[in-house]
Motif scaffolding. Structure first.
Motif, PDB file in Angstrom:
ATOM      1  N   GLY A   1      -6.636  -4.984   0.702  1.00  0.00           N
ATOM      2  CA  GLY A   1      -6.626  -5.237  -0.743  1.00  0.00           C
ATOM      3  C   GLY A   1      -7.371  -4.210  -1.569  1.00  0.00           C
ATOM      4  N   LEU A   2      -8.594  -3.852  -1.176  1.00  0.00           N
ATOM      5  CA  LEU A   2      -9.363  -2.885  -1.964  1.00  0.00           C
ATOM      6  C   LEU A   2      -8.836  -1.467  -1.788  1.00  0.00           C
ATOM      7  CD1 LEU A   2     -12.985  -4.269  -1.559  1.00  0.00           C
ATOM      8  CD2 LEU A   2     -11.556  -4.306  -3.608  1.00  0.00           C
ATOM      9  N   ALA A   3      -8.239  -1.192  -0.628  1.00  0.00           N
ATOM     10  CA  ALA A   3      -7.605   0.120  -0.437  1.00  0.00           C
ATOM     11  C   ALA A   3      -6.413   0.266  -1.388  1.00  0.00           C
ATOM     12  CB  ALA A   3      -7.160   0.285   1.014  1.00  0.00           C
ATOM     13  N   ILE A   4      -5.670  -0.828  -1.607  1.00  0.00           N
ATOM     14  CA  ILE A   4      -4.573  -0.816  -2.575  1.00  0.00           C
ATOM     15  C   ILE A   4      -5.125  -0.562  -3.974  1.00  0.00           C
ATOM     16  CG2 ILE A   4      -2.822  -2.261  -3.698  1.00  0.00           C
ATOM     17  CD1 ILE A   4      -2.383  -3.623  -0.968  1.00  0.00           C
ATOM     18  N   CYS A   5      -6.232  -1.232  -4.320  1.00  0.00           N
ATOM     19  CA  CYS A   5      -6.858  -1.024  -5.632  1.00  0.00           C
ATOM     20  C   CYS A   5      -7.208   0.445  -5.840  1.00  0.00           C
ATOM     21  CB  CYS A   5      -8.124  -1.868  -5.763  1.00  0.00           C
ATOM     22  SG  CYS A   5      -7.835  -3.643  -5.852  1.00  0.00           S
ATOM     23  N   LYS A   6      -7.826   1.042  -4.848  1.00  0.00           N
ATOM     24  CA  LYS A   6      -8.242   2.453  -4.951  1.00  0.00           C
ATOM     25  C   LYS A   6      -7.029   3.362  -5.132  1.00  0.00           C
ATOM     26  CE  LYS A   6     -11.362   5.729  -2.662  1.00  0.00           C
ATOM     27  NZ  LYS A   6     -10.533   6.944  -2.468  1.00  0.00           N
ATOM     28  N   LYS A   7      -5.973   3.086  -4.390  1.00  0.00           N
ATOM     29  CA  LYS A   7      -4.774   3.922  -4.478  1.00  0.00           C
ATOM     30  C   LYS A   7      -4.109   3.788  -5.847  1.00  0.00           C
ATOM     31  CE  LYS A   7      -0.902   5.369  -1.587  1.00  0.00           C
ATOM     32  NZ  LYS A   7      -0.124   5.098  -0.352  1.00  0.00           N
ATOM     33  N   ILE A   8      -4.088   2.567  -6.404  1.00  0.00           N
ATOM     34  CA  ILE A   8      -3.513   2.353  -7.729  1.00  0.00           C
ATOM     35  C   ILE A   8      -4.317   3.109  -8.784  1.00  0.00           C
ATOM     36  CG2 ILE A   8      -3.175   0.632  -9.561  1.00  0.00           C
ATOM     37  CD1 ILE A   8      -2.386  -1.367  -7.364  1.00  0.00           C
TER      38      ILE A   8
ATOM     39  N   ARG B   1      -3.816   6.829  -8.539  1.00  0.00           N
ATOM     40  CA  ARG B   1      -2.490   7.223  -9.031  1.00  0.00           C
ATOM     41  C   ARG B   1      -2.515   7.412 -10.543  1.00  0.00           C
ATOM     42  NH1 ARG B   1       2.646   3.878 -10.794  1.00  0.00           N
ATOM     43  NH2 ARG B   1       4.007   5.647 -11.167  1.00  0.00           N
ATOM     44  N   HIS B   2      -3.374   6.644 -11.239  1.00  0.00           N
ATOM     45  CA  HIS B   2      -3.481   6.734 -12.693  1.00  0.00           C
ATOM     46  C   HIS B   2      -4.513   7.771 -13.141  1.00  0.00           C
ATOM     47  CE1 HIS B   2      -1.401   2.888 -12.254  1.00  0.00           C
ATOM     48  NE2 HIS B   2      -1.115   2.929 -13.534  1.00  0.00           N
ATOM     49  N   GLY B   3      -5.096   8.505 -12.191  1.00  0.00           N
ATOM     50  CA  GLY B   3      -6.092   9.511 -12.536  1.00  0.00           C
ATOM     51  C   GLY B   3      -7.457   8.933 -12.842  1.00  0.00           C
ATOM     52  N   GLY B   4      -7.706   7.687 -12.402  1.00  0.00           N
ATOM     53  CA  GLY B   4      -8.983   7.039 -12.686  1.00  0.00           C
ATOM     54  C   GLY B   4      -9.908   7.035 -11.486  1.00  0.00           C
ATOM     55  N   ARG B   5     -11.014   6.326 -11.641  1.00  0.00           N
ATOM     56  CA  ARG B   5     -12.019   6.202 -10.585  1.00  0.00           C
ATOM     57  C   ARG B   5     -12.328   4.715 -10.400  1.00  0.00           C
ATOM     58  NH1 ARG B   5     -13.672   8.943 -14.482  1.00  0.00           N
ATOM     59  NH2 ARG B   5     -15.510   7.652 -14.924  1.00  0.00           N
ATOM     60  N   ILE B   6     -12.803   4.350  -9.206  1.00  0.00           N
ATOM     61  CA  ILE B   6     -13.163   2.967  -8.923  1.00  0.00           C
ATOM     62  C   ILE B   6     -14.459   2.948  -8.134  1.00  0.00           C
ATOM     63  CG2 ILE B   6     -11.796   2.862  -6.784  1.00  0.00           C
ATOM     64  CD1 ILE B   6     -11.145  -0.086  -7.512  1.00  0.00           C
ATOM     65  N   GLY B   7     -15.269   1.942  -8.364  1.00  0.00           N
ATOM     66  CA  GLY B   7     -16.527   1.823  -7.640  1.00  0.00           C
ATOM     67  C   GLY B   7     -17.037   0.393  -7.687  1.00  0.00           C
ATOM     68  N   VAL B   8     -18.210   0.185  -7.126  1.00  0.00           N
ATOM     69  CA  VAL B   8     -18.760  -1.163  -7.024  1.00  0.00           C
ATOM     70  C   VAL B   8     -20.270  -1.110  -7.203  1.00  0.00           C
ATOM     71  CG1 VAL B   8     -18.963  -0.986  -4.496  1.00  0.00           C
ATOM     72  CG2 VAL B   8     -18.844  -3.238  -5.575  1.00  0.00           C
ATOM     73  N   GLU B   9     -20.795  -2.163  -7.807  1.00  0.00           N
ATOM     74  CA  GLU B   9     -22.240  -2.354  -7.933  1.00  0.00           C
ATOM     75  C   GLU B   9     -22.532  -3.759  -7.424  1.00  0.00           C
ATOM     76  OE1 GLU B   9     -22.870  -1.831 -12.076  1.00  0.00           O
ATOM     77  OE2 GLU B   9     -22.345   0.303 -12.045  1.00  0.00           O
TER      78      GLU B   9
ATOM     79  N   TYR C   1       0.833  -1.206   0.000  1.00  0.00           N
ATOM     80  CA  TYR C   1       0.000   0.000   0.000  1.00  0.00           C
ATOM     81  C   TYR C   1       0.869   1.258   0.000  1.00  0.00           C
ATOM     82  CZ  TYR C   1      -3.552   3.360   1.515  1.00  0.00           C
ATOM     83  OH  TYR C   1      -4.389   4.437   1.593  1.00  0.00           O
ATOM     84  N   SER C   2       1.882   1.281   0.861  1.00  0.00           N
ATOM     85  CA  SER C   2       2.707   2.484   0.994  1.00  0.00           C
ATOM     86  C   SER C   2       3.566   2.737  -0.237  1.00  0.00           C
ATOM     87  CB  SER C   2       3.600   2.379   2.230  1.00  0.00           C
ATOM     88  OG  SER C   2       4.579   1.378   2.053  1.00  0.00           O
ATOM     89  N   ARG C   3       3.859   1.666  -1.011  1.00  0.00           N
ATOM     90  CA  ARG C   3       4.762   1.811  -2.150  1.00  0.00           C
ATOM     91  C   ARG C   3       4.046   2.130  -3.459  1.00  0.00           C
ATOM     92  NH1 ARG C   3       8.250  -3.559  -0.471  1.00  0.00           N
ATOM     93  NH2 ARG C   3       9.718  -2.511   0.967  1.00  0.00           N
ATOM     94  N   VAL C   4       2.711   2.154  -3.445  1.00  0.00           N
ATOM     95  CA  VAL C   4       1.977   2.424  -4.685  1.00  0.00           C
ATOM     96  C   VAL C   4       2.448   3.722  -5.322  1.00  0.00           C
ATOM     97  CG1 VAL C   4      -0.283   3.039  -5.638  1.00  0.00           C
ATOM     98  CG2 VAL C   4      -0.077   1.076  -4.111  1.00  0.00           C
ATOM     99  N   GLY C   5       2.573   4.766  -4.515  1.00  0.00           N
ATOM    100  CA  GLY C   5       2.981   6.058  -5.065  1.00  0.00           C
ATOM    101  C   GLY C   5       4.469   6.285  -5.091  1.00  0.00           C
ATOM    102  N   THR C   6       5.197   5.652  -4.176  1.00  0.00           N
ATOM    103  CA  THR C   6       6.626   5.947  -4.041  1.00  0.00           C
ATOM    104  C   THR C   6       7.516   5.070  -4.903  1.00  0.00           C
ATOM    105  OG1 THR C   6       6.821   4.462  -2.140  1.00  0.00           O
ATOM    106  CG2 THR C   6       6.304   6.770  -1.684  1.00  0.00           C
ATOM    107  N   GLN C   7       7.074   3.847  -5.197  1.00  0.00           N
ATOM    108  CA  GLN C   7       7.922   2.936  -5.963  1.00  0.00           C
ATOM    109  C   GLN C   7       7.246   2.437  -7.229  1.00  0.00           C
ATOM    110  OE1 GLN C   7       9.767  -0.147  -3.654  1.00  0.00           O
ATOM    111  NE2 GLN C   7      10.453   1.239  -2.057  1.00  0.00           N
TER     112      GLN C   7
END
Length: 208
Positions: free
Chosen positions: A168-175, A178-186, A45-51
């Motif tokens: 896991g889902l927090a990592i998904c949201k952060k990824i 980082r790409h300028g996208g959005r995430i959601g669920v139905e 999680y911490s490395r999504v943006g830094t590495q």
């Protein structure tokens, strides 16, 4: 070191002490294993943006294939089927896109009902972005929990029912962010879940 020595205790002294001692050793080994998984997930999680690697055109289909290869043991164990149509090129860090698919497909394999899990991955170009959907027919999620599931450490089930750290889902949201996208669920309980996310589409004719 703690893991190694508690596991050694478990192997060497199982059945040689009393039942309470065996139980205490079991809890110690289980606790250490969960702590290792938690630390590994926190590092991810911490490395999504830094590495993260550079964002460039990449094949989403290849990223999904790598993700399902990493999940092969779980796919075989649950007798799951993972299907997908054509997936376009997007602007992304391919390693993180693989992690994103792996987490979402892995969730579908974990939270399935009585039948073997079935997962379908689809992509829909929408102008300058692509909307991906990872759909399953598992246990589903009640709408009041939609925001909570993307928050770090938030779990809807006890670890005895479904293992995991709640990251896991927090990592998904952060990824995705980082790409300028959005995430959601139905989703609806008992009717399966569709996680969706958007990523920038790769240019049709990238500059050389």
């Amino acid at each position: 070191m703690v893991a190694s020595y508690t596991q050694l205790l478990g192997r060497r002294y199982k059945g040689k002490l009393d039942a309470d001692a065996d139980e205490f050793i079991h809890y110690a080994v289980d606790g250490v294993n969960r702590m290792q998984r938690l630390i590994q997930d926190l590092l991810t999680y911490s490395r999504v943006g830094t590495q993260g690697r550079g964002i460039r055109p990449c094949d989403a289909g290849r990223a999904l294939e790598r993700a399902t290869a990493n999940l092969q043991a779980a796919i075989q164990e649950t007798q799951a089927s993972v299907e997908h149509g054509p997936l376009p090129a997007v602007l992304a860090d391919e390693t993180q896109l693989t992690q994103l698919f792996q987490n979402l497909v892995g969730n579908a394999l974990k939270f399935h009902g009585a039948a073997p899990p079935r997962v379908r991955v689809r992509a829909e170009p929408r102008g300058e972005e692509v909307r991906f959907t990872v759909r399953d027919w598992g246990i589903g999620i009640a709408p009041e929990y939609f925001e909570r599931i993307f928050v770090i450490f938030q779990r809807l089930h006890g670890k005895a029912e479904y293992p995991g750290t709640g990251i896991g889902l927090a990592i998904c949201k952060k990824i995705v962010e980082r790409h300028g996208g959005r995430i959601g669920v139905e989703s609806q309980p008992g009717e399966g879940t569709a996680f969706w996310f958007t990523l920038p589409a790769a240019p049709s004719h990238p500059e050389s």
